[in-house]
Scaffold this motif. Structure first.
Motif, PDB file in Angstrom:
ATOM      1  N   SER A  86       0.822  -1.214   0.000  1.00  0.00           N
ATOM      2  CA  SER A  86       0.000   0.000   0.000  1.00  0.00           C
ATOM      3  C   SER A  86       0.855   1.263   0.000  1.00  0.00           C
ATOM      4  O   SER A  86       0.595   2.200  -0.765  1.00  0.00           O
ATOM      5  N   VAL A  87       1.876   1.308   0.847  1.00  0.00           N
ATOM      6  CA  VAL A  87       2.650   2.544   0.967  1.00  0.00           C
ATOM      7  C   VAL A  87       3.546   2.780  -0.238  1.00  0.00           C
ATOM      8  O   VAL A  87       3.972   3.918  -0.483  1.00  0.00           O
ATOM      9  N   HIS A  92       1.599   9.058  -1.056  1.00  0.00           N
ATOM     10  CA  HIS A  92       1.555   9.080   0.407  1.00  0.00           C
ATOM     11  C   HIS A  92       2.419  10.243   0.887  1.00  0.00           C
ATOM     12  O   HIS A  92       3.588  10.349   0.516  1.00  0.00           O
ATOM     13  N   ILE A  93       1.834  11.106   1.671  1.00  0.00           N
ATOM     14  CA  ILE A  93       2.549  12.278   2.177  1.00  0.00           C
ATOM     15  C   ILE A  93       3.001  12.009   3.611  1.00  0.00           C
ATOM     16  O   ILE A  93       2.194  11.656   4.474  1.00  0.00           O
ATOM     17  N   TYR A  94       4.302  12.140   3.845  1.00  0.00           N
ATOM     18  CA  TYR A  94       4.875  11.892   5.169  1.00  0.00           C
ATOM     19  C   TYR A  94       5.294  13.211   5.805  1.00  0.00           C
ATOM     20  O   TYR A  94       5.962  14.030   5.142  1.00  0.00           O
ATOM     21  N   ARG A  98       8.834  12.131   9.902  1.00  0.00           N
ATOM     22  CA  ARG A  98       8.709  10.710   9.600  1.00  0.00           C
ATOM     23  C   ARG A  98       9.521  10.310   8.378  1.00  0.00           C
ATOM     24  O   ARG A  98       9.360   9.205   7.842  1.00  0.00           O
ATOM     25  N   VAL A  99      10.405  11.210   7.942  1.00  0.00           N
ATOM     26  CA  VAL A  99      11.305  10.921   6.817  1.00  0.00           C
ATOM     27  C   VAL A  99      12.733  11.092   7.297  1.00  0.00           C
ATOM     28  O   VAL A  99      13.083  12.110   7.893  1.00  0.00           O
ATOM     29  N   VAL A 110       6.527   4.448   8.823  1.00  0.00           N
ATOM     30  CA  VAL A 110       5.126   4.224   8.471  1.00  0.00           C
ATOM     31  C   VAL A 110       4.270   4.164   9.732  1.00  0.00           C
ATOM     32  O   VAL A 110       4.646   3.529  10.732  1.00  0.00           O
ATOM     33  N   ASP A 111       3.111   4.803   9.671  1.00  0.00           N
ATOM     34  CA  ASP A 111       2.112   4.697  10.735  1.00  0.00           C
ATOM     35  C   ASP A 111       1.028   3.738  10.244  1.00  0.00           C
ATOM     36  O   ASP A 111       0.198   4.111   9.399  1.00  0.00           O
TER      37      ASP A 111
END
Length: 215
Positions: A86-87, A92-94, A98-99, A110-111
């Motif tokens: 999925s990711v 997908h905006i992080y 979280r990067v 990933v959450d």
């Protein structure tokens, strides 16, 4: 070792084993697994690096860190595969926090609570079943032995098996799915149930075919 730490380590090992197949077969689109890493500092997470087939240059790989615990629940190795698929597709905006990076690779944290995991495919379930039969645990080693397999029209997977209790090679048609543990446990006894024989099965590679597609 605490029970919690042992569970996480076992799950990290399961993820690594499940993803081995995707070193050669794409996990999603043209992306292959190029690394599976236990998260540092004994964190309850696993990191997976994806990239093109055979790619080893860190700057061309993307790594994802996936927590193995959500609330009080542990994810499964299959959950991790679904989240990865999925990711790595779509947009997908992080958030910036979280990067990061690790060993020269871009690393996304990933959450899982924000991701709808992709479903496990029929081929995924088939591979899991075949791997369990081809590499059984010590206590299952003398139950049903895999001698071959064939993907059939309209979905069934034909397993060619032998066992100590039933002479010769017996084929079993199954629909791979979620209840693999129960199917694996029952297979040795089901092979001898000739009343389950498929009508009109013409297969020179076995004595007969048992139909377990509705089992």
């Amino acid at each position: 070792m605490s029970e919690d730490k042992e569970e996480i380590e076992e799950l990290q090992a399961e993820v690594a084993g499940l993803l081995l197949h995707h070193v050669y077969a794409p996990l999603v689109d043209d992306q292959h697994v190029r690394g599976v890493l236990p998260a540092p500092s004994a964190a309850a997470a696993v990191r997976v690096a994806l990239g093109d087939n055979g790619e080893c240059t860190p700057a061309r790989l993307t790594a994802y860190e996936i927590p193995l615990r959500v609330g009080d629940e542990l994810l499964t190795a299959h959950d991790v595969v679904g989240i990865l698929r999925s990711v790595h597709t779509g947009t997908h905006i992080y958030p910036r926090d979280r990067v990061g990076s690790t060993m020269g690779m871009t690393l996304f944290h990933v959450d899982p609570t924000t991701v709808e995991a992709a479903p496990f495919s029929t081929d995924d379930w088939s591979f899991t079943l075949l791997r369990c039969l081809a590499y059984p645990s010590a206590e299952e080693r003398h139950a049903a032995r895999l001698r071959g397999f064939l993907f059939m029209e309209r979905g069934p997977l034909r397993l060619y098996l032998d066992s100590e209790d039933v002479p010769g090679v017996i084929a079993a048609d199954v629909h791979p799915g979620g209840a693999l543990t129960a199917l694996l446990a029952a297979l040795p006894s089901l092979l001898g149930e000739e009343w389950r024989t498929s009508a009109g099965a013409d297969d020179p590679h076995c004595r007969y075919v048992v139909d377990l597609t509705d089992w």
